[in-house]
Design a protein around this motif. Structure first.
Motif, PDB file in Angstrom:
ATOM      1  N   SER A  62      -0.779  -1.345   1.467  1.00 33.22           N
ATOM      2  CA  SER A  62      -1.655  -0.989   2.584  1.00 33.22           C
ATOM      3  C   SER A  62      -2.650   0.107   2.264  1.00 33.22           C
ATOM      4  N   ASN A  63      -2.484   0.798   1.147  1.00 37.92           N
ATOM      5  CA  ASN A  63      -3.435   1.842   0.758  1.00 37.92           C
ATOM      6  C   ASN A  63      -4.686   1.268   0.110  1.00 37.92           C
ATOM      7  N   PHE A  64      -4.714  -0.050  -0.077  1.00 39.12           N
ATOM      8  CA  PHE A  64      -5.839  -0.677  -0.760  1.00 39.12           C
ATOM      9  C   PHE A  64      -6.582  -1.594   0.206  1.00 39.12           C
ATOM     10  N   LEU A  65      -7.898  -1.618   0.076  1.00 36.45           N
ATOM     11  CA  LEU A  65      -8.761  -2.190   1.104  1.00 36.45           C
ATOM     12  C   LEU A  65      -8.972  -3.694   1.014  1.00 36.45           C
ATOM     13  N   HIS A  66      -8.464  -4.317  -0.036  1.00 40.41           N
ATOM     14  CA  HIS A  66      -8.650  -5.769  -0.183  1.00 40.41           C
ATOM     15  C   HIS A  66      -7.431  -6.320  -0.919  1.00 40.41           C
ATOM     16  N   PRO A  67      -6.922  -7.464  -0.492  1.00 44.46           N
ATOM     17  CA  PRO A  67      -5.731  -8.004  -1.164  1.00 44.46           C
ATOM     18  C   PRO A  67      -5.932  -8.267  -2.652  1.00 44.46           C
TER      19      PRO A  67
END
Length: 368
Positions: A62-67
């Protein structure tokens, strides 16, 4: 303001406090569970901190903006270089850290080198005309006496070719809330040796300012880039520095360092400080406008912080001098309540969410 209760850290400088609050608002808007911070001086009393997400949320990426960034992170951790300074918990759960920012900014580029080439052309024209590789938390050899003989590394390195076909390195240091005045380690004689041997780089290679808190990290990185060229790992190199426009402490540190260079732009290893906002604009121009907006919303949308502070002042200002009706008067004689409109309708029941929606829309228009 529920977020404000969990973001106060007395040691924060002004920009870091604002950035921490912005991260907490981003977390709340996405319904991510709040995480905890453990103070090393008091490890038995963890505290909830709004700029952190829970371990469970961190494990989901969840800390990253794109899967598509998550497998890039997984690969970087799996194949990390010996001695690489990854704090995995911080990477996954600390919203304020610059480590996840590096992956959020460069992760999608690592999967598409054509896109990375367009990004570099927008961000730093005249450096690389083609990007062939992207390396996270990179050093060619931590502790190796051929280089700086210490743990110096770059946040990100792009390898490629320039207009002449020469092999080029674009070495980048990224700051978010950090002041750029990290504690200086003891000077290493290898750094002085490299600085003296790199003709035309430093005004005075023995100036103690270079090893002081404001300059030491960039000085070590410049020495590392020089040693990489000497070792034949590339033909040219550029050192870049990226920080948010309003992080004045970080940019002041970069300006102090720039004054130590003979010719920052045209020297043997150019030094190019730029802004995080410029990097977002370059990403949008390269072909990722939606991702650039998501980055702006998370890291530099200060309208949201301003809006929350304005709302708090409106709700709880002790200096509200609105005239009060005389003693004994009835409610019917008072001015219309603020909770009703002149057309008879009622205001939105959640003014905070309404205000944030307005400011988000306004900020998106500004970014576009």
């Amino acid at each position: 303001m529920k977020a404000s209760v969990c973001v106060f850290v007395p040691a924060d400088h002004r920009f870091k406090a604002a950035a921490r609050f912005l991260q907490a608002l981003w977390r709340e808007d996405r319904g991510l569970a709040i995480g905890t911070h453990i103070d090393r001086r008091n490890p038995h009393r963890p505290r909830r901190l709004g700029s952190r997400i829970s371990t469970a949320a961190g494990a989901l990426g969840s800390n990253f903006l794109h899967p598509d960034i998550i497998p890039v992170v997984t690969r970087a951790l799996t194949y990390r270089e010996p001695g690489a300074a990854y704090d995995v918990d911080r990477l996954k759960t600390n919203l304020l850290s610059s480590q996840p920012l590096v992956f959020n900014l460069f992760g999608l580029l690592a999967r598409d080198l054509t896109l990375a080439t367009r990004f570099v052309a927008e961000l730093l024209p005249g450096t690389l005309t083609s990007a062939t590789d992207i390396l996270f938390e990179h050093s060619p050899g931590r502790g190796d006496p051929r280089f700086t003989a210490d743990r110096t590394a770059f946040d990100i390195v792009l390898r490629g070719r320039d207009t002449t076909g020469a092999r080029g390195l674009l070495c980048i240091e990224v700051k978010y809330s950090e002041a750029g005045h990290e504690p200086a380690p003891p000077p290493h004689p290898r750094h002085t040796e490299i600085a003296r041997a790199t003709s035309g780089l430093f005004v005075a290679p023995d100036d103690p300012t270079l090893t002081g808190p404001a300059c030491q990290q960039l000085y070590r990185q410049h020495c590392l880039a020089s040693a990489m060229l000497t070792a034949g790992l590339a033909d040219t190199a550029t050192l870049a520095f990226i920080a948010p426009t309003h992080n004045q402490l970080a940019h002041a540190a970069a300006a102090t360092y720039t004054r130590q260079l003979t010719d920052p732009r045209a020297g043997p290893i150019p030094f190019v400080p730029t802004t995080l906002e410029h990097a977002f604009a370059a990403l949008a121009a390269a072909g990722l406008p939606d991702h650039a907006r998501a980055l702006h919303r998370r890291y530099t949308d200060w309208w949201l912080v301003d809006g929350e502070l304005d709302l708090a002042a409106t709700v709880a200002a002790p200096w509200d001098f609105t005239p009060r009706p005389p003693s004994g008067s009835t409610d019917a004689s008072r001015p219309a309540a603020k909770a009703s409109r002149s057309d008879g309708g009622t205001l939105v029941s959640n003014p905070r969410r309404s205000h944030r929606a307005r400011t988000t829309k306004r900020a998106t228009r500004t970014a576009a």
